[in-house]
Enzyme design. Structure first.
Site, PDB file in Angstrom:
ATOM      1  N   MET A  77       0.580  -1.081  -0.106  1.00  0.00           N
ATOM      2  CA  MET A  77      -0.012  -0.007  -0.092  1.00  0.00           C
ATOM      3  C   MET A  77       0.982   1.023  -0.618  1.00  0.00           C
ATOM      4  SD  MET A  77      -2.814  -1.115   2.293  1.00  0.00           S
ATOM      5  CE  MET A  77      -1.710  -2.154   3.942  1.00  0.00           C
ATOM      6  N   ALA A  78       0.575   1.785  -1.029  1.00  0.00           N
ATOM      7  CA  ALA A  78       0.698   3.542  -0.559  1.00  0.00           C
ATOM      8  C   ALA A  78       1.142   4.441   0.499  1.00  0.00           C
ATOM      9  CB  ALA A  78       0.783   4.120  -1.973  1.00  0.00           C
ATOM     10  N   SER A 105       5.563  -1.412  -1.282  1.00  0.00           N
ATOM     11  CA  SER A 105       5.403  -0.536  -2.456  1.00  0.00           C
ATOM     12  C   SER A 105       6.125   0.349  -3.281  1.00  0.00           C
ATOM     13  CB  SER A 105       3.998   0.190  -2.315  1.00  0.00           C
ATOM     14  OG  SER A 105       3.060   0.844  -2.975  1.00  0.00           O
ATOM     15  N   TYR A 128       4.956  -1.098 -10.094  1.00  0.00           N
ATOM     16  CA  TYR A 128       4.246  -0.934 -11.149  1.00  0.00           C
ATOM     17  C   TYR A 128       4.872  -0.993 -12.340  1.00  0.00           C
ATOM     18  CZ  TYR A 128       0.235   0.367  -8.123  1.00  0.00           C
ATOM     19  OH  TYR A 128      -0.638   0.276  -6.926  1.00  0.00           O
ATOM     20  N   THR A 154       1.934  -5.789 -10.067  1.00  0.00           N
ATOM     21  CA  THR A 154       0.526  -5.524 -10.255  1.00  0.00           C
ATOM     22  C   THR A 154       0.184  -5.299 -11.392  1.00  0.00           C
ATOM     23  OG1 THR A 154       0.656  -4.902  -7.739  1.00  0.00           O
ATOM     24  CG2 THR A 154      -1.154  -4.323  -9.088  1.00  0.00           C
ATOM     25  N   LYS A 221       0.566  -9.723  -9.410  1.00  0.00           N
ATOM     26  CA  LYS A 221      -0.726  -9.190  -8.434  1.00  0.00           C
ATOM     27  C   LYS A 221      -2.558  -8.549  -9.009  1.00  0.00           C
ATOM     28  CE  LYS A 221      -1.725  -6.163  -4.074  1.00  0.00           C
ATOM     29  NZ  LYS A 221      -2.296  -5.381  -4.669  1.00  0.00           N
ATOM     30  N   HIS A 245      -7.619  -5.411  -5.762  1.00  0.00           N
ATOM     31  CA  HIS A 245      -7.055  -3.957  -5.231  1.00  0.00           C
ATOM     32  C   HIS A 245      -7.717  -3.253  -4.033  1.00  0.00           C
ATOM     33  CE1 HIS A 245      -3.140  -1.519  -6.963  1.00  0.00           C
ATOM     34  NE2 HIS A 245      -4.040  -0.633  -5.931  1.00  0.00           N
ATOM     35  N   ILE A 279     -10.127  -8.979   3.644  1.00  0.00           N
ATOM     36  CA  ILE A 279      -9.380 -10.191   5.044  1.00  0.00           C
ATOM     37  C   ILE A 279     -10.002 -10.048   5.984  1.00  0.00           C
ATOM     38  CG2 ILE A 279      -8.521 -11.970   5.694  1.00  0.00           C
ATOM     39  CD1 ILE A 279      -9.609 -12.928   3.513  1.00  0.00           C
TER      40      ILE A 279
END
Ligand SMILES: Cc1cc2nc3c(=O)[nH]c(=O)nc-3n(C[C@H](O)[C@H](O)[C@H](O)COP(=O)(O)O)c2cc1C
Length: 351
Positions: A77-78, A105, A128, A154, A221, A245, A279
């Site tokens: 996560m960013a 990330s 990315y 991703t 991902k 995502h 989750i």
């Protein structure tokens, strides 16, 4: 959702700046996929086995050769520094102390080398493919040199999904923080943010290319279909992550919980299958593992924990989830995730 997670979520909401809270929570479009993610895990029912010795339950697992204390993994996560000053350094410390793997990330707000130095456990690097492919490759090389165990590519983000909830809202992320891991690779004069945008022309050959560049396994991902997962495996993926995502890309995408079985069947054990999205308890994880996942990633709860209590709270969340999983595995008659038989999880019978 586990009570601890609800508590941390409530606390995070009060301590985070409102625009940061909204950025973390937002989904794309009408937020249909976001809204369904958690509930989708409750569309399954469990058929426990009985009269089995479940006095010792072990949730330790192995992913691409790395031994982990539990199958809970921190999702990439960013901008963790929006939640806590140490940013990703706190995350990797907290997760490592729980014996868990963290995926860091591309948009991390602390330098990869600092994150690596702070890590008390294994970490993977999320990539990315950016318009300037050299930028992605430089980051992958750096991550490999710093000790990343794998690259998570991703693939569900040819463009960043539009999040209406935060449209027009500016979060003050200074450029040197936004580009903290990219700045040194940018060609002088290049418009940084544009070169660092996602490259929408990405095709499967990127998987092998990044594996070669970093000398690391590449996990893909963001797949929701068995046929697509197979394409990734054929392109050299060492694992796949079933993911929407966090409901932030294609709205009305099938929830991960409903996409998982198709991917597991198509991949047929050739590579590990991970899953994320909504989750929030050991029982959610039990459903995922029973459907054939090898591990589960947890996203927003880690950000809530970071905001509410830094690294220590991240450790608590991951330990609480692992403890809950041990508890429900025993109730289901299994001594480990591998001991779950394929008949344990069934679709909820329709009334
Ligand atoms: C604030 C935020 C930032 C994210 N940034 C990234 C990212 O940089 N790269 C990525 O692959 N996924 C990113 N994700 C998606 C997560 O990795 C993960 O798929 C998702 O959050 C899991 O769902 P959950 O939050 O319901 O647990 C982000 C998610 C959130 C909430």
């Amino acid at each position: 959702m586990l009570a601890l997670l609800t508590e941390l979520r409530d606390r995070a909401r009060t301590v985070l700046r409102p625009e940061v809270w909204e950025y973390y929570e937002a989904g794309s479009g009408d937020e249909v996929t976001l809204g369904e993610a958690e509930a989708a895990w409750r569309d399954f029912r469990l058929r426990p086995r009985v009269l089995r010795d479940v006095s010792g339950v072990d949730v330790a697992t192995s992913l691409l050769g790395t031994r982990l204390r539990s199958p809970f993994v921190v999702a990439p996560m960013a901008f963790h520094a929006l939640a806590t000053p140490d940013g990703e350094c706190a995350t990797v410390r907290g997760a490592g102390d729980a014996g868990c793997l963290t995926v860091v990330s591309t948009r991390a707000s602390r330098p990869l080398e600092d994150v690596a130095a702070a890590a008390s456990g294994p970490w993977w690097f999320q990539a990315y493919l950016m318009r300037d492919r050299g930028l992605t490759e430089a980051l992958v090389r750096r991550a490999a040199a710093a000790g990343a165990g794998a690259v998570v590519l991703t693939v569900d983000t040819p463009h960043v999904g539009r999040k209406q909830r935060v449209a027009g809202v500016r979060i003050d992320v200074p450029d040197d923080e936004y580009l903290v891991n990219l700045a040194r690779h940018l060609v002088l004069g290049a418009v940084g943010r544009e070169s660092a945008e996602q490259d929408p022309s990405m095709t499967p050959d990127v998987v092998a290319r990044l594996a070669e560049v970093g000398g690391l396994p590449v996990v893909v991902k963001g797949v929701l279909r068995g046929d697509e997962a197979l394409r990734c495996v054929e392109a050299g993926a060492a694992g796949v992550v079933v993911s929407t995502h966090g409901g932030r890309q294609l709205d009305r995408a099938l929830p991960s919980a409903h996409a998982l079985a198709d991917v597991v069947a198509a991949v047929a054990g050739r590579v590990p299958v991970l899953v994320d999205g909504g989750i929030r308890s050991g029982t959610d994880a039990l459903v995922a593992l029973g459907l054939g996942a090898d591990a589960v990633l947890v996203g927003r709860p880690v950000l809530w924990a970071l905001a509410a209590g830094g690294a220590a709270a991240v450790t608590s969340v991951l330990e609480e989830l692992a403890g809950d999983l041990r508890h429900v595995l025993a109730l289901a008659g299994a001594t480990s995730p591998a001991d779950l038989d394929p008949g344990t999880v069934v679709a909820r019978p329709r009334p």
